[in-house]
Write a protein that holds these residues in place. Structure first.
Motif, PDB file in Angstrom:
ATOM      1  N   PRO A  96       4.293  35.110  67.883  1.00 24.36           N
ATOM      2  CA  PRO A  96       4.322  34.201  69.037  1.00 24.36           C
ATOM      3  C   PRO A  96       3.369  34.574  70.166  1.00 24.36           C
ATOM      4  CG  PRO A  96       6.542  34.689  68.269  1.00 24.36           C
ATOM      5  CD  PRO A  96       5.634  35.629  67.550  1.00 24.36           C
ATOM      6  N   LYS A  97       3.037  35.840  70.276  1.00 27.97           N
ATOM      7  CA  LYS A  97       2.122  36.244  71.337  1.00 27.97           C
ATOM      8  C   LYS A  97       0.664  36.018  70.955  1.00 27.97           C
ATOM      9  CE  LYS A  97       5.372  39.630  73.218  1.00 27.97           C
ATOM     10  NZ  LYS A  97       5.621  41.046  73.576  1.00 27.97           N
ATOM     11  N   LYS A  98       0.435  35.644  69.704  1.00 30.04           N
ATOM     12  CA  LYS A  98      -0.910  35.331  69.230  1.00 30.04           C
ATOM     13  C   LYS A  98      -0.877  34.078  68.349  1.00 30.04           C
ATOM     14  CE  LYS A  98      -2.696  40.076  69.382  1.00 30.04           C
ATOM     15  NZ  LYS A  98      -3.360  41.170  68.603  1.00 30.04           N
ATOM     16  N   THR A 417       4.008  19.817  81.941  1.00 31.79           N
ATOM     17  CA  THR A 417       4.723  20.105  80.698  1.00 31.79           C
ATOM     18  C   THR A 417       5.601  18.925  80.269  1.00 31.79           C
ATOM     19  OG1 THR A 417       6.333  21.583  79.638  1.00 31.79           O
ATOM     20  CG2 THR A 417       6.494  21.364  82.025  1.00 31.79           C
ATOM     21  N   TRP A 418       5.457  18.531  79.024  1.00 27.11           N
ATOM     22  CA  TRP A 418       6.169  17.377  78.462  1.00 27.11           C
ATOM     23  C   TRP A 418       7.478  17.809  77.798  1.00 27.11           C
ATOM     24  CZ3 TRP A 418       4.491  12.095  77.685  1.00 27.11           C
ATOM     25  CH2 TRP A 418       5.263  11.365  76.778  1.00 27.11           C
ATOM     26  N   SER A 419       7.390  18.854  76.959  1.00 24.65           N
ATOM     27  CA  SER A 419       8.547  19.353  76.221  1.00 24.65           C
ATOM     28  C   SER A 419       8.610  20.865  76.342  1.00 24.65           C
ATOM     29  CB  SER A 419       8.437  18.997  74.734  1.00 24.65           C
ATOM     30  OG  SER A 419       8.348  17.605  74.538  1.00 24.65           O
ATOM     31  N   ALA A 420       9.803  21.398  76.545  1.00 22.67           N
ATOM     32  CA  ALA A 420      10.010  22.847  76.557  1.00 22.67           C
ATOM     33  C   ALA A 420      11.240  23.151  75.710  1.00 22.67           C
ATOM     34  CB  ALA A 420      10.187  23.371  77.977  1.00 22.67           C
ATOM     35  N   TYR A 421      11.044  23.883  74.603  1.00 20.89           N
ATOM     36  CA  TYR A 421      12.117  24.141  73.660  1.00 20.89           C
ATOM     37  C   TYR A 421      12.176  25.630  73.318  1.00 20.89           C
ATOM     38  CZ  TYR A 421      11.697  19.080  72.838  1.00 20.89           C
ATOM     39  OH  TYR A 421      11.622  17.719  72.981  1.00 20.89           O
ATOM     40  N   TYR A 428       8.624  27.432  73.951  1.00 23.77           N
ATOM     41  CA  TYR A 428       7.343  26.779  73.704  1.00 23.77           C
ATOM     42  C   TYR A 428       7.273  25.520  74.563  1.00 23.77           C
ATOM     43  CZ  TYR A 428       7.054  29.970  69.774  1.00 23.77           C
ATOM     44  OH  TYR A 428       7.003  31.104  68.999  1.00 23.77           O
ATOM     45  N   SER A 429       6.225  25.436  75.358  1.00 23.50           N
ATOM     46  CA  SER A 429       6.053  24.310  76.282  1.00 23.50           C
ATOM     47  C   SER A 429       4.765  23.582  75.945  1.00 23.50           C
ATOM     48  CB  SER A 429       6.009  24.821  77.727  1.00 23.50           C
ATOM     49  OG  SER A 429       5.574  23.811  78.618  1.00 23.50           O
ATOM     50  N   LEU A 436      -0.598  24.507  74.531  1.00 23.20           N
ATOM     51  CA  LEU A 436       0.701  25.095  74.213  1.00 23.20           C
ATOM     52  C   LEU A 436       0.894  26.397  74.979  1.00 23.20           C
ATOM     53  CD1 LEU A 436       3.213  24.860  72.236  1.00 23.20           C
ATOM     54  CD2 LEU A 436       1.974  26.520  70.807  1.00 23.20           C
ATOM     55  N   ASP A 437       1.930  26.444  75.809  1.00 22.39           N
ATOM     56  CA  ASP A 437       2.314  27.671  76.499  1.00 22.39           C
ATOM     57  C   ASP A 437       3.444  28.332  75.726  1.00 22.39           C
ATOM     58  OD1 ASP A 437       0.663  27.768  78.903  1.00 22.39           O
ATOM     59  OD2 ASP A 437       1.774  25.990  79.560  1.00 22.39           O
ATOM     60  N   VAL A 438       3.380  29.646  75.591  1.00 17.10           N
ATOM     61  CA  VAL A 438       4.470  30.416  75.003  1.00 17.10           C
ATOM     62  C   VAL A 438       5.040  31.308  76.099  1.00 17.10           C
ATOM     63  CG1 VAL A 438       5.213  31.958  73.156  1.00 17.10           C
ATOM     64  CG2 VAL A 438       3.272  30.411  72.791  1.00 17.10           C
ATOM     65  N   LEU A 439       6.329  31.141  76.367  1.00 18.45           N
ATOM     66  CA  LEU A 439       7.002  31.863  77.432  1.00 18.45           C
ATOM     67  C   LEU A 439       8.103  32.732  76.847  1.00 18.45           C
ATOM     68  CD1 LEU A 439       7.569  28.819  79.854  1.00 18.45           C
ATOM     69  CD2 LEU A 439       5.510  30.245  79.663  1.00 18.45           C
ATOM     70  N   GLN A 440       8.492  33.745  77.600  1.00 20.36           N
ATOM     71  CA  GLN A 440       9.609  34.589  77.195  1.00 20.36           C
ATOM     72  C   GLN A 440      10.500  34.833  78.388  1.00 20.36           C
ATOM     73  OE1 GLN A 440       8.641  38.557  75.671  1.00 20.36           O
ATOM     74  NE2 GLN A 440      10.248  38.336  74.137  1.00 20.36           N
ATOM     75  N   ILE A 441      11.806  34.667  78.186  1.00 19.60           N
ATOM     76  CA  ILE A 441      12.766  34.985  79.232  1.00 19.60           C
ATOM     77  C   ILE A 441      13.502  36.256  78.832  1.00 19.60           C
ATOM     78  CG2 ILE A 441      14.463  33.361  78.236  1.00 19.60           C
ATOM     79  CD1 ILE A 441      15.593  33.083  81.132  1.00 19.60           C
ATOM     80  N   ASN A 442      13.577  37.190  79.753  1.00 17.67           N
ATOM     81  CA  ASN A 442      14.328  38.424  79.559  1.00 17.67           C
ATOM     82  C   ASN A 442      15.419  38.467  80.614  1.00 17.67           C
ATOM     83  OD1 ASN A 442      12.782  39.886  77.395  1.00 17.67           O
ATOM     84  ND2 ASN A 442      11.125  39.533  78.844  1.00 17.67           N
TER      85      ASN A 442
END
Length: 470
Positions: A96-98, A417-421, A428-429, A436-442
């Motif tokens: 996911p980070k690449k 951003t249209w969709s964030a799942y 993924y946004s 495409l943005d890839v985010l991580q919540i900690n």
């Protein structure tokens, strides 16, 4: 909440060659490359301390410019599929980070809502086209045109093949993939609206949905199996007024439907109405509850169940996704989410949720999904240029935001951003213009979700944590 700035500039990636297909696709040759974040320049977004961007794949030709705009997302295995007004992109997200672009299909026909079932990809077309091919042009004759759903074989992710089209009345603004109970067929609940006496196959009142039956072993046999009337006695008649003071859209179809197959339930966001369906008979859904909120909801846009199927979140797309509705003068209950508990067959209103930040750009509640945490109701959601919000509605009457990713005005592009799942540990946004943005919540509230592995994910087809899909 204190915000942390990050840089999100990235090197551009290009698209892999798309091979020949059953119905000719436009080809776009290049080499796929891994997305990389470059920690250079001024930051163009802010986040809460518990959220960070880990990757971005910029929008790239042929799905950039010329009316292109990224839309919905679907996931299968190690792949994400990003819809676009001009086609779709398949991303490899094994790392996911690449993330990497595997292929892109140029096949115009907005708005590109997507879902997956096995090796099949379904793509919504809500624009009258000269024909059903990927070389079609915008139709100008109200009598001669095509719109509906395209079906692709994506068994070879680098070489998708167009295998079938199914025409539906008023096209397909969105669709919802609902599996049958035998596992041999899927049904597509097609939502569409905007009828006119001047359009041949989209006459008013258009108070129905179209249902496409797709045999998984023979998708070329897909056909419209029924078109049930959702509002036999009429839906919301609408309340005219100048935006944003008071304007409720007249119901002339549904905008989006989310199914919960285990519960034999579906929730419909139908312009001026919210609807709860019994879908025990997949081909003949029945309305068991119909609600309105003329005081605060202008356009019932989408729906999301909680993990147990005991609540529904409805979103109000005030302004149609083209206005700044997160301003102080609009308030916190318009252009927001409505939280409803399901009590028997009743939808019981509990509260509203809206992001707690003001924004003078395009900002309104849009597409989102649950973060799979047992015993908690936590959602990630897009708000166009209001960014991505992570919020907790475990207490239906007292929802609260726990994290956010907020693009700054310097992040160019008209849509946001249209969709964030949430999918397998990451958010993924799909940004309309930024890729495409890839985010991580900690966060302690959501860390449990990192252990939940899903094999396939369509946001409008929900399953509980106990289901074998996970």
């Amino acid at each position: 909440m204190r915000a942390t700035r990050h840089s999100s500039r990235s090197r551009y990636v290009t698209a892999a060659i798309i091979g020949a297909t059953t119905i000719s696709l436009s080809l776009w040759g290049a080499t796929a490359a891994a997305a990389q974040n470059a920690d250079l320049g001024e930051p163009n977004f802010v986040t809460s301390p518990n959220v960070r961007q880990v990757a971005n794949v910029p929008a790239t030709a042929p799905l950039l410019g010329g009316g292109a705009r990224s839309s919905d997302l679907a996931f299968t295995g190690d792949y994400a599929i990003g819809g676009n007004y001009n086609g779709f992109t398949i991303y490899d997200i094994k790392h996911p980070k690449k993330p990497k672009i595997v292929s892109q299909v140029l096949c115009p026909g907005s708005q590109g809502d997507v879902s997956v079932a096995g090796d099949l990809l379904f793509y919504s077309v809500d624009a009258r086209r000269s024909d059903d091919s990927c070389k079609s042009t915008a139709a100008t004759d109200p009598e001669k045109y095509w719109e509906g759903v395209r079906i692709f074989d994506i068994s070879d992710k680098a070489n998708p093949k167009y295998v079938k089209s199914v025409e539906t009345d008023c096209g397909s603004h969105t669709h919802t993939m609902v599996p049958d109970k035998a596992g041999t067929d899927v049904y597509l609940y097609v939502s569409s609206y905007g009828p006119s006496t001047s359009i041949a196959r989209c006459k008013p009142p258009h108070d129905k949905i179209s249902i496409i039956k797709v045999p998984l072993a023979n998708p070329t046999a897909a056909t419209v199996s029924s078109a049930p009337v959702v509002f036999p006695n009429g839906g919301n008649s609408g309340i005219p007024g100048s935006f944003p003071d008071h304007h409720v859209r007249e119901t002339s179809g549904c905008h989006d439907i989310t199914a919960f197959p285990e519960k034999d339930l579906a929730a419909g966001a139908c312009m001026g109405d919210g609807v709860l369906f019994d879908i025990s008979d997949r081909a003949a859904p029945k309305v068991i509850e119909q609600i309105q909120d003329n005081a605060n909801f202008a356009f019932w846009h989408s729906a999301t169940f909680n993990n147990d199927g005991t609540k529904v979140i409805f979103t109000d797309e005030l302004g149609g996704g083209g206005a700044a509705t997160c301003k102080p003068e609009i308030g916190q209950v318009r252009g927001a989410d409505g939280i409803y508990d399901i009590v028997g067959t009743d939808l019981v209103f509990k509260s509203y949720f809206k992001i707690p930040r003001h924004d003078s750009e395009i900002c309104v509640a849009h597409n989102g999904s649950l973060i799979p945490v047992a015993g908690k109701d936590i959602m990630v959601q897009s708000w166009y240029k209001g960014g991505v919000s992570i919020w907790d509605f475990t207490d239906s009457a007292n929802p609260r935001e726990i994290g956010h990713f907020d693009p700054l005005p310097s992040r160019i592009g008209p849509s946001g951003t249209w969709s964030a799942y949430y999918y397998n540990g990451y958010i993924y946004s799909n940004d309309g213009q930024q890729g495409l943005d890839v985010l991580q919540i900690n966060d302690p509230l959501t860390d449990e979700a990192k252990s939940v592995h899903q094999k396939v994910f369509n946001a409008q087809t929900q399953y509980s944590l106990r289901h074998g899909n996970n």
